[in-house]
Design a protein around this motif. Structure first.
Motif, short mmCIF file in Angstrom:
data_model
loop_
_atom_site.label_atom_id
_atom_site.label_comp_id
_atom_site.label_asym_id
_atom_site.label_seq_id
_atom_site.Cartn_x
_atom_site.Cartn_y
_atom_site.Cartn_z
N GLY A 113 -19.74 -1.19 -11.78
CA GLY A 113 -20.57 -2.60 -12.34
C GLY A 113 -20.07 -3.78 -12.10
N CYS A 114 -18.87 -4.02 -11.60
CA CYS A 114 -18.08 -5.14 -11.23
C CYS A 114 -18.62 -5.64 -9.99
CB CYS A 114 -16.81 -4.68 -10.78
SG CYS A 114 -15.76 -4.64 -12.50
N VAL A 115 -18.23 -7.03 -9.82
CA VAL A 115 -18.70 -7.73 -8.55
C VAL A 115 -17.34 -8.29 -7.85
CG1 VAL A 115 -20.98 -8.46 -9.63
CG2 VAL A 115 -19.05 -9.76 -9.95
N ASP A 116 -17.92 -8.88 -6.75
CA ASP A 116 -16.74 -9.64 -5.78
C ASP A 116 -15.30 -8.64 -5.68
OD1 ASP A 116 -18.29 -11.72 -5.75
OD2 ASP A 116 -17.64 -12.63 -7.63
N ALA A 117 -15.40 -7.49 -5.34
CA ALA A 117 -14.23 -6.57 -5.20
C ALA A 117 -13.51 -6.80 -4.14
CB ALA A 117 -14.85 -4.97 -5.25
N ARG A 118 -12.20 -6.91 -4.27
CA ARG A 118 -11.22 -7.20 -3.13
C ARG A 118 -10.14 -6.42 -3.12
NH1 ARG A 118 -7.29 -10.75 -4.82
NH2 ARG A 118 -7.95 -11.67 -6.99
N SER A 119 -9.44 -6.16 -2.19
CA SER A 119 -8.17 -5.34 -2.44
C SER A 119 -7.14 -5.76 -1.30
CB SER A 119 -8.34 -3.78 -1.94
OG SER A 119 -8.86 -3.76 -0.86
N GLU A 120 -5.78 -5.43 -1.82
CA GLU A 120 -4.74 -5.79 -0.67
C GLU A 120 -3.80 -4.75 -0.97
OE1 GLU A 120 -2.02 -8.84 -3.08
OE2 GLU A 120 -4.21 -9.74 -2.81
N ARG A 121 -2.85 -4.76 0.29
CA ARG A 121 -1.59 -3.91 0.32
C ARG A 121 -0.71 -4.46 -0.22
NH1 ARG A 121 -0.43 0.12 3.92
NH2 ARG A 121 -2.41 0.64 3.55
N VAL A 122 0.16 -3.85 -1.11
CA VAL A 122 1.21 -4.36 -1.82
C VAL A 122 2.59 -3.56 -1.76
CG1 VAL A 122 0.19 -5.65 -3.59
CG2 VAL A 122 0.87 -3.46 -4.14
N GLU A 123 3.76 -4.11 -1.71
CA GLU A 123 4.96 -3.06 -1.70
C GLU A 123 5.83 -3.52 -2.83
OE1 GLU A 123 7.82 -5.59 1.24
OE2 GLU A 123 5.97 -4.54 2.50
N ALA A 124 7.02 -2.50 -3.03
CA ALA A 124 7.93 -2.64 -3.96
C ALA A 124 9.04 -1.98 -3.38
CB ALA A 124 7.34 -1.92 -5.42
N ALA A 125 10.45 -2.34 -4.08
CA ALA A 125 11.68 -1.93 -3.64
C ALA A 125 11.99 -0.59 -4.83
CB ALA A 125 12.53 -2.73 -3.66
N TYR A 126 12.68 0.30 -4.56
CA TYR A 126 13.03 1.39 -5.22
C TYR A 126 14.46 1.77 -4.90
CZ TYR A 126 11.77 4.17 -1.09
OH TYR A 126 11.63 4.50 0.18
N THR A 127 15.02 2.52 -5.79
CA THR A 127 16.11 3.29 -5.28
C THR A 127 16.10 4.80 -5.59
OG1 THR A 127 17.03 3.10 -7.71
CG2 THR A 127 17.47 1.34 -6.09
N VAL A 128 16.99 5.71 -4.93
CA VAL A 128 16.98 7.13 -5.17
C VAL A 128 18.50 7.41 -5.64
CG1 VAL A 128 15.19 7.39 -3.65
CG2 VAL A 128 17.39 7.34 -2.46
N PRO A 129 18.43 8.63 -6.02
CA PRO A 129 19.89 9.18 -6.51
C PRO A 129 20.46 9.74 -5.20
CG PRO A 129 18.01 10.10 -7.79
CD PRO A 129 17.50 9.41 -6.68
N THR A 130 21.80 9.99 -5.53
CA THR A 130 22.56 10.64 -4.51
C THR A 130 22.25 11.75 -4.21
OG1 THR A 130 24.37 11.47 -5.75
CG2 THR A 130 24.63 9.16 -5.11
N ALA A 131 22.51 12.21 -2.94
CA ALA A 131 22.07 13.62 -2.39
C ALA A 131 22.48 14.40 -3.41
CB ALA A 131 22.39 14.10 -0.90
#
Length: 267
Positions: free
Chosen positions: A190-208
């Motif tokens: 039921g919304c109008v004027d839908a739009r979208s975009e690609r976004v990005e974010a940084a992250y970290t991971v544990p050691t192996a």
């Protein structure tokens, strides 16, 4: 935060806060940037987890209400929101919002209601109901059906085990929606004027060496992970450490997400 049975997220609080919430927070800040809300806006964060969107929204001076079905996550969100008068967090089902019509200027769900399957339409209708005419609704999905980047080493490990009883790894996001589908879902609701975009974010991971132990509570959501670990935990750990070392050796690419916005029709 996706809806889950048995409060899975209540058991992942520490691992989620260290390894998942920073990425979700990056996505959320990007979503707020793209929303361009008016000063002092009243914002609802649906499937808020520990406040990845609610906290940066409160930092920007918005009045924020955060809801989630995980009592542990919401308790942490409430703690993080305590310095911001006019903001609060409470346990609530996204399918049954306990707010009146036209209460908020905007409602968001980051990595939340898009994974409700057939229930997504009901959740969106509830979000729209509580947002005033002309207000904004925003929903966000991963841009990769694999979801979080740290699932990739798990996928390669399962495939390397080559166990018929476990099978080839299947991407966990079975209700995956691409940008046009996110826009269409908002339009259908039921919304109008839908739009979208690609976004990005940084992250970290544990050691192996610690990768499996640190992220095990998060990986438990994957049935194939649970099956593989129960078959041969030592072998799984060894292979996963090899795959995680490859991931950690280079520069980590950004996590990618899709955010869709739409307006509630004006009266």
């Amino acid at each position: 935060m996706t809806k889950t049975t048995g409060n899975h997220f209540d058991t992942t609080l520490s691992a989620y806060e260290r390894w998942c919430d920073p990425c979700s927070g990056g996505f959320s800040r990007a979503a707020l940037d793209g929303a361009a809300l008016p000063a002092g806006a009243a914002v609802l964060d649906v499937c808020a987890g520990m406040g990845a969107l609610a906290v940066p929204a409160a930092e920007r001076g918005y009045g924020v209400w955060a809801i989630d079905t995980s009592s542990q996550m919401i308790a942490r969100a409430a703690e993080r929101l305590r310095p911001y008068p006019g903001s609060a967090a409470e346990v609530m089902d996204a399918l049954d919002l306990h707010y009146g019509d036209d209460t908020f200027d905007a409602a968001f769900s980051v990595l939340g209601v898009v994974y409700f399957g057939p229930g997504m339409a009901k959740a969106l209708s509830e979000m729209i109901r509580v947002v005033r005419p002309g207000g904004l609704v925003g929903v966000m999905n991963w841009a990769d059906p694999m979801g979080a980047p740290f699932f990739h080493p798990v996928a390669r490990t399962i495939n390397r085990m080559d166990d018929p009883e476990v099978g080839t790894f299947a991407a966990p996001l079975t209700e995956y929606l691409q940008r046009p589908e996110l826009e269409q879902a908002l339009t259908d609701a039921g919304c109008v004027d839908a739009r979208s975009e690609r976004v990005e974010a940084a992250y970290t991971v544990p050691t192996a060496e610690t990768f499996m132990d640190e992220l095990d509570p998060v990986f438990q959501v994957l049935p194939q992970y649970r099956a593989a670990v129960s078959k041969d935990r030592d072998r799984f750990r060894e292979i996963l450490a090899e795959e995680a070392s490859l991931m950690a050796a280079g520069s980590l690419p950004p996590a990618l997400g899709n955010i869709a916005y739409a307006r509630v029709p004006s009266a």
